[in-house]
Structures are given as structure tokens and as C-alpha cells.
Design an enzyme around this catalytic site. Sequence first.
Site, PDB file in Angstrom:
ATOM      1  N   ARG A 249       0.840  -1.191   0.000  1.00 14.27           N
ATOM      2  CA  ARG A 249       0.000   0.000   0.000  1.00 14.27           C
ATOM      3  C   ARG A 249       0.877   1.244   0.000  1.00 14.27           C
ATOM      4  O   ARG A 249       1.912   1.295   0.673  1.00 14.27           O
ATOM      5  CB  ARG A 249      -0.932   0.028   1.230  1.00 14.27           C
ATOM      6  CG  ARG A 249      -2.102  -0.930   1.140  1.00 14.27           C
ATOM      7  CD  ARG A 249      -3.152  -0.404   0.185  1.00 14.27           C
ATOM      8  NE  ARG A 249      -4.315  -1.286   0.086  1.00 14.27           N
ATOM      9  CZ  ARG A 249      -4.501  -2.174  -0.877  1.00 14.27           C
ATOM     10  NH1 ARG A 249      -3.575  -2.341  -1.802  1.00 14.27           N
ATOM     11  NH2 ARG A 249      -5.605  -2.910  -0.911  1.00 14.27           N
TER      12      ARG A 249
ATOM     13  N   GLU B 251      -2.518   8.154  -5.710  1.00 16.60           N
ATOM     14  CA  GLU B 251      -2.627   7.505  -7.011  1.00 16.60           C
ATOM     15  C   GLU B 251      -3.827   8.067  -7.774  1.00 16.60           C
ATOM     16  O   GLU B 251      -4.846   8.385  -7.161  1.00 16.60           O
ATOM     17  CB  GLU B 251      -2.766   5.992  -6.833  1.00 16.60           C
ATOM     18  CG  GLU B 251      -1.546   5.350  -6.177  1.00 16.60           C
ATOM     19  CD  GLU B 251      -1.669   3.832  -6.051  1.00 16.60           C
ATOM     20  OE1 GLU B 251      -2.692   3.272  -6.496  1.00 16.60           O
ATOM     21  OE2 GLU B 251      -0.739   3.212  -5.511  1.00 16.60           O
TER      22      GLU B 251
ATOM     23  N   HIS C 287       1.006   0.348  -9.863  1.00 15.54           N
ATOM     24  CA  HIS C 287       0.090  -0.449  -9.054  1.00 15.54           C
ATOM     25  C   HIS C 287      -0.424  -1.666  -9.841  1.00 15.54           C
ATOM     26  O   HIS C 287      -1.624  -1.816 -10.088  1.00 15.54           O
ATOM     27  CB  HIS C 287      -1.085   0.393  -8.557  1.00 15.54           C
ATOM     28  CG  HIS C 287      -1.721  -0.176  -7.313  1.00 15.54           C
ATOM     29  ND1 HIS C 287      -2.331   0.600  -6.362  1.00 15.54           N
ATOM     30  CD2 HIS C 287      -1.840  -1.452  -6.865  1.00 15.54           C
ATOM     31  CE1 HIS C 287      -2.792  -0.165  -5.391  1.00 15.54           C
ATOM     32  NE2 HIS C 287      -2.503  -1.419  -5.675  1.00 15.54           N
TER      33      HIS C 287
END
Length: 532
Positions: A231, A260, A278
Site C-alpha cells: 500500500r 494515485e 500499481h
Amino acid sequence: MNPVVLIAEELAPAAIEVLAHDFDVRHVDGTDRPALLSALAEADAVIVRSATQIDAEAIAAAPRLKVVARAGVGLDNVEVPAATARGVMVVNAPTSNIVSAAEQAVALLLAVARNTAAASAALKAGEWKRSKYTGVELQGKTVGVVGLGRIGVLFAQRIAAFGTRLIAYDPYIQPARAAQLGVRLVGLEELLREADFISIHLPKTPETVGLIGEKELSIVKPGVRIVNAARGGLVDEQALADAIAEGRVAGAGVDVYAKEPCTSSPLFAFDNVVATPHLGASTHEAQDKAGLAVAKSVKLALQGEFVPDAVNVQAGGVVAEDVRPLLPLAEKLGRAFTAVAGGVAASVTVEVRGEIVNHDVSVLKLAATKGLFSSVVEEQVTYVNAPHLAAERGVEVTLTTQAETVDHANLVTVRGALPDGRTVSVSGTVTSTGTRDVIKLTEVDGFDVEIGAEGILVFLRYVDRPGVVGTVGTLLGEAGVNIAAMQVARREAGGETLMTLTVDQALGADLLSSAADSIGAVAASAADLRDE
């Protein structure tokens, strides 16, 4: 009309197949807000990925909505409190991407160790510089795993195959469990000082945000390489960039960022940082698993079953197979209790007896609570909002267990104290015929009974005397109500008696009152125990 399942983003064909036979599957572009809100008006369930926002406005636009499913792990795009307040179940696919995430961490670690990304970029730019991109082996190195949850364990198992020594920091795992995995538990500071490679596998919580910052990076083993595919925000990006610039950290693999989408980070300036957007869950297999998992959860939810992956259900988690048959029993006992009591109790105890208590049976309290309020509130009662309805009305529901029972292998009792001081109880059990489970009532307010807990049950309490059964049968027959089953229980001849009837259709209030008056009943009630 079949329930409507609205699919707002792309879903695997196998997932759609799970739903197609039982539901009206419809599609909408979840990013088209007006179209989404319009389509939600008739939706019983909606399935999204990450692009569709299911907030309070969307939930308010869906009066029939029972479940929101996120085909993935995160729930940033679902307003869970708003769903919970409405009794809408929220499910996700918490294990769908764990293999993909673990493999991504391994890939980043290897890429950082061997300078793969920088060497590839240089070669494509026309440079052949083998010596510049000399890397290091994993064999014999110490790998520190921060977080030994499901993904951390998978990562540790895979990286162990490279001949590494494994140490881990996780305050919530027992040393014996770590030892079984071939991992030595250490404190965070010791891990930072000893590890040649560090891979982070923690959830994002207030306690873990910024866990690896300037202070921690000042004590790491020189030349360490750090991977974060968990994370964003667990590692301070600026502090990590500074440590790389100073040479204390030899490289990093980063798949997640504090904010993000991220297209600008101090980490992007370094050739020895492998940065990906990601991609932890971005495999065909993970996407298919997520879609299939939530499709199965939606099907369970719309069929009234307990859903293990519901994130806003108390007593969530895996329900043992032996406990599952008792869920409809507990719910039906809750409904029957409210009918016999004639209203909401001041407090209720769910008593579970028998060998079944060797399992976690806390979910039976939740099922009974759902049943307690199903006939006394206007809104839909679900596993989600049942505890809130009880709390709002000041009804305390507790659970007690006892390993021994009498006459039945397992017995569930719902017992409650009423505001007027009376105590009411209803008990039942589940037996197997070999082909199906049979739910039976075994006791109603102190009277021993044995009657199926299905259909519509009518309870009449009166003083025992001849002719009562015939009177009730005649009155209901003249009203066109068929009696499927009847049982009379009494403590002694001429004493207080309970007649329990199973009828094929609901009795209106007037007919129930007439039946009671015809025999001088002191109490009359009906419970709808039909499957929802």
C-alpha cells in the site's frame, strides 16, 4: 421477476455465467453517472471494480439494492457506512489477488537485485554496458518480510526457494507459526539492521502509515534494497529517495504510492528504482478470480444466504459447514419468538447447545437478531443492519453456549425478557433425512412441540377441553384456509394448552382474532417462517 444484477464494469465471462441463470443481468457504464443512477433504480445488486463510485447518492438511488460487490480488494470507491445504514451488504474479493501480489513483490525484488529495468532501457537506447548494471544474488542473503499476512506468507514461501534466510516483523503472529514457515520473528529495528532485502506486506492503517520513514531508513543495513507492493504511504517516498541519493539504500521496487494515480515522484529520478503503476492485482488470473468470487457472493446474498466475504457484517468470516444449517434455524426462531412475544423484547439471549459449540457459532446470534426484527420494521432487515436495529431499540442480544444437550444433538433457543416482565422462549433443531436438512421447533414458551419450522405457523393458547380442535378446523375451513399440520401440547389434562398449526396461507388479523375468540384463547399469534 428475477432480481436484477447490474454490472457497471468489465467482468469475466465465467462470473457472468454464475449469475445468468438466476438473475436478470444488466450492464451499464459505471463512469457515466446519470446512466448509473438511472440503472440503479431497479437494481438488487451492483458489481463494480475501481472506476465506479458507489456513494450515498448512488445508494439512495437504488431502493431495491441489497448488495454492492467490488471485484477486487480495496473499497475506496464504495461508501461502506452509507450502505450499512441502509442494510446493504458490501462484499469484495479479499483473496483474489494474493498470488499475483506476492509474485509482483518477487518480480520487483529480482528486478532491483539485477538492475533489470535500467539495463533494458539502456540497451534499447543503443547502450551495451554490462559492467554498469552488475547486480547481486539472492542466495545466502537475509530477506526481511514486514507483515506475515496471507500475501507476506506467499512471498516468504517463494523467496525462500532462492536459498535466502528469512526474518520477519509482525506483532500479530505467533513465533510457532513463523517457525513453521521457516521464518525467524524479530523486532522492526532488528529487521532493518540485518536485512539485505526488505519487502513490505502490511495493510494501510493509521498505525502503519509512514512505518518506514527517515528514522527507520537511517538505521538500515547499507546497500539494502526495499520493495513495497502493498500500500502507498507505508514507506515515506521522499525519505526513501533521500536514502537512495545518499547511497544508504541500493535500490527500490515500488508498485504503490501515497497518492494515485502517480506520475511524478522523487523516486522516479533514479535508475536503481523499478517503479510500476500499481500492478499487484493486474493479472488475468487475479481479475478473473475477483469477478468469480464476487459473483458467487452476490448469488449467496440475493438468495438470503450468509456471505463470508461481506465486509460490513458483524460475525463475518468463514462459517463452518456444520454451522451453516443452523443459520436458517436461528433466523426462524427469531421470527417465531417475536410472534409469540407479541412485540420486541427488552433483552434476548441466543442459547446454543451441543457439539456444535466446538465451532465458532457467533453468527447464530446475528441470524437470530435478523429474524427478531423481520416483521416489526418497515425497512428490509439483513445481516448488515440487524445489529443496528437492535441497538436503536435498546435490545441487548447476547450469546451463550453449552457443550451438553438433552434429546437433540444440537439445540438453539431464543429466550427473551419482555418489558412487562414475562419471559418467552422458542427452541429448535435441525435434523438430516439423508437428502435434506429439516428444521423443527422443539419448544414454544415452555410447551414441548415437534413441528416443522416452515410455512406459516399459528399459535393459539387456551384451556384444554373437548371440541376445540374441531372448532378451529371448521372455522378455518369455512374461510378457505387449509391446515397442513397441527399439534396440541399440554402440561396436564384440563390445563393450559398450546395449539400450533401450519397453514397454507396467511391469516388476516380479523380471521386470527375470530379463531381466538371461538375457543376463548388467551393468546393468539402467527409467524411467517417461509423462506425469503
